[in-house]
Scaffold this active site. Structure first.
Site, PDB file in Angstrom:
ATOM      1  N   SER A  84       0.835  -1.197   0.000  1.00 22.52           N
ATOM      2  CA  SER A  84       0.000   0.000   0.000  1.00 22.52           C
ATOM      3  C   SER A  84       0.879   1.260   0.000  1.00 22.52           C
ATOM      4  O   SER A  84       1.689   1.433  -0.898  1.00 22.52           O
ATOM      5  CB  SER A  84      -0.970  -0.042   1.186  1.00 22.52           C
ATOM      6  OG  SER A  84      -2.013   0.890   1.036  1.00 22.52           O
ATOM      7  N   ASP A 206      -9.591  -6.162  -4.081  1.00 17.37           N
ATOM      8  CA  ASP A 206      -9.104  -4.941  -3.443  1.00 17.37           C
ATOM      9  C   ASP A 206     -10.097  -3.801  -3.662  1.00 17.37           C
ATOM     10  O   ASP A 206     -10.384  -3.422  -4.798  1.00 17.37           O
ATOM     11  CB  ASP A 206      -7.730  -4.573  -4.030  1.00 17.37           C
ATOM     12  CG  ASP A 206      -6.977  -3.543  -3.208  1.00 17.37           C
ATOM     13  OD1 ASP A 206      -7.633  -2.684  -2.584  1.00 17.37           O
ATOM     14  OD2 ASP A 206      -5.740  -3.595  -3.199  1.00 17.37           O
ATOM     15  N   HIS A 234      -7.284  -5.962  -0.073  1.00 18.05           N
ATOM     16  CA  HIS A 234      -6.170  -5.016  -0.064  1.00 18.05           C
ATOM     17  C   HIS A 234      -4.980  -5.502   0.761  1.00 18.05           C
ATOM     18  O   HIS A 234      -3.887  -4.960   0.628  1.00 18.05           O
ATOM     19  CB  HIS A 234      -6.651  -3.667   0.483  1.00 18.05           C
ATOM     20  CG  HIS A 234      -5.639  -2.571   0.362  1.00 18.05           C
ATOM     21  ND1 HIS A 234      -5.166  -2.115  -0.850  1.00 18.05           N
ATOM     22  CD2 HIS A 234      -4.984  -1.832   1.325  1.00 18.05           C
ATOM     23  CE1 HIS A 234      -4.280  -1.148  -0.651  1.00 18.05           C
ATOM     24  NE2 HIS A 234      -4.150  -0.957   0.656  1.00 18.05           N
TER      25      HIS A 234
END
Length: 253
Positions: A84, A206, A234
Site C-alpha cells: 500500500s 481490493d 487489499h
C-alpha cells in the site's frame, strides 16, 4: 533519525514496509511463512508503531532520504517489499536509489493512489479529502474506517485484521502527512526510468486500490511479474499468506 527495526529469518534480505495507519507488526502473522527463505527486516514508518514522528512530520523527500540512509547500513541490498503506502515509498526509492536495492515487490500498491482526470484506478479525491477532514476530529475512528475498507469483501482478511484496529493510533501529524502522500504523489511519468526487477502482487477483491493499477504498472515496467490473487483484498498477505509467500518464491527463490 533511525526507525524501529526488526530482523528475523535466514536467506536473502527482504525488507517489509507497511501501509498507512499500520505498523510493522502487521506482518507478524506472515513472517513465519517467510523466515525459512528470507532474512525478514521490517521498519516502522515515522510516527507509526515504535518510530517517533519528528517535528517535520513525514515528508516525501525526507522519508526517502531517511530510508536510503538506513539501507546503506544493511549488510546487503535487499528486496524491498512495500504494501500500500509502503509500496509507493518503495517505488519512489527504486526510482531514486536503484543501487540500494536488489529489486521491488509492490503489493496492493499504485503509482498514484488518488483518482485524477486521466487516472481512474485510484481512490476518489473526495474520499481522501473526507478522511483528511475527519482525521482532525477523530484520528483513531478514521483509521479504523480505513482499515475496514482494506478487508471489505475479504472475510479471511477481516478475521486476520481483528484486533489490529485497536492498536495505538500513529502520531496524528505523521498520520496526516501519510494521507497527504497518498493524495499528492504521482509517479506514473517516471516509470520508464526504473531499471530493476519488479514483482506486482494484487488482490482481485481490493476495494482501495483497483487491480487496474497493477495492470498499468505491468504494462509500463518491462519485465515485471504480476500475480493476482482472486480471493484476496487489499491485504493479501493477511488472507492468503501462503499464496503470497509462494508468489515471492516464484521470482526470488
Amino acid at each position: 533519525m533511525s526507525w524501529y527495526r526488526e530482523q528475523t529469518g535466514q536467506g536473502p534480505a527482504l525488507l517489509l514496509l507497511h501501509g498507512w495507519g499500520m505498523e510493522s507488526r502487521v506482518f507478524a502473522g506472515w513472517r513465519p511463512f517467510l523466515e525459512k527463505h528470507f532474512t525478514c527486516i521490517s521498519y516502522d514508518l515515522p510516527g507509526h508503531g515504535r518510530s517517533p514522528c519528528t517535528a517535520d512530520g513525514m515528508q516525501w523527500a525526507d522519508v526517502l532520504e531517511q530510508l536510503t540512509d538506513m539501507l546503506d547500513r544493511e549488510v546487503e541490498a535487499p528486496i524491498l517489499l512495500g504494501w500500500s503506502l509502503g509500496g509507493l515509498l518503495a517505488l519512489g526509492l527504486g526510482l531514486t536509489q536503484p543501487a540500494s536495492l536488489k529489486g521491488l515487490v509492490l503489493m496492493a500498491s499504485s503509482p498514484s493512489f488518488r483518482q485524477r482526470p486521466d487516472w481512474t484506478a485510484g481512490i476518489p479525491a473526495a474520499t481522501l479529502e473526507d478522511f483528511g477532514q475527519r482525521l482532525h476530529s477523530d484520528p483513531q475512528g478514521t483509521r479504523k474506517r480505513f482499515l475496514a475498507l482494506q478487508v471489505l469483501g475479504d472475510p479471511q482478511g477481516r478475521r486476520a485484521l481483528e484486533g489490529m484496529s485497536n492498536w495505538p493510533s500513529p502520531d496524528p501529524v505523521c498520520l496526516a502527512d501519510g494521507l497527504t502522500l497518498l493524495y499528492e504523489v504521482d509517479l506514473r511519468d517516471r516509470l520508464d526510468s526504473l531499471s530493476m526487477p519488479v514483482q506486482l502482487i494484487h488482490g482481485a477483491q481490493d476495494r482501495i486500490v483497483p487491480p487496474e493499477a497493477s495492470f498499468y504498472l505491468q504494462q509500463h515496467l518491462p519485465g515485471s511479474h504480476l500475480h493476482v490473487l482472486e480471493k484476496a483484498g487489499h491485504a493479501p498477505f493477511l488472507s492468503q499468506p501462503q499464496a503470497c509467500r509462494d508468489a515471492l518464491l516464484e521470482v526470488w527463490a
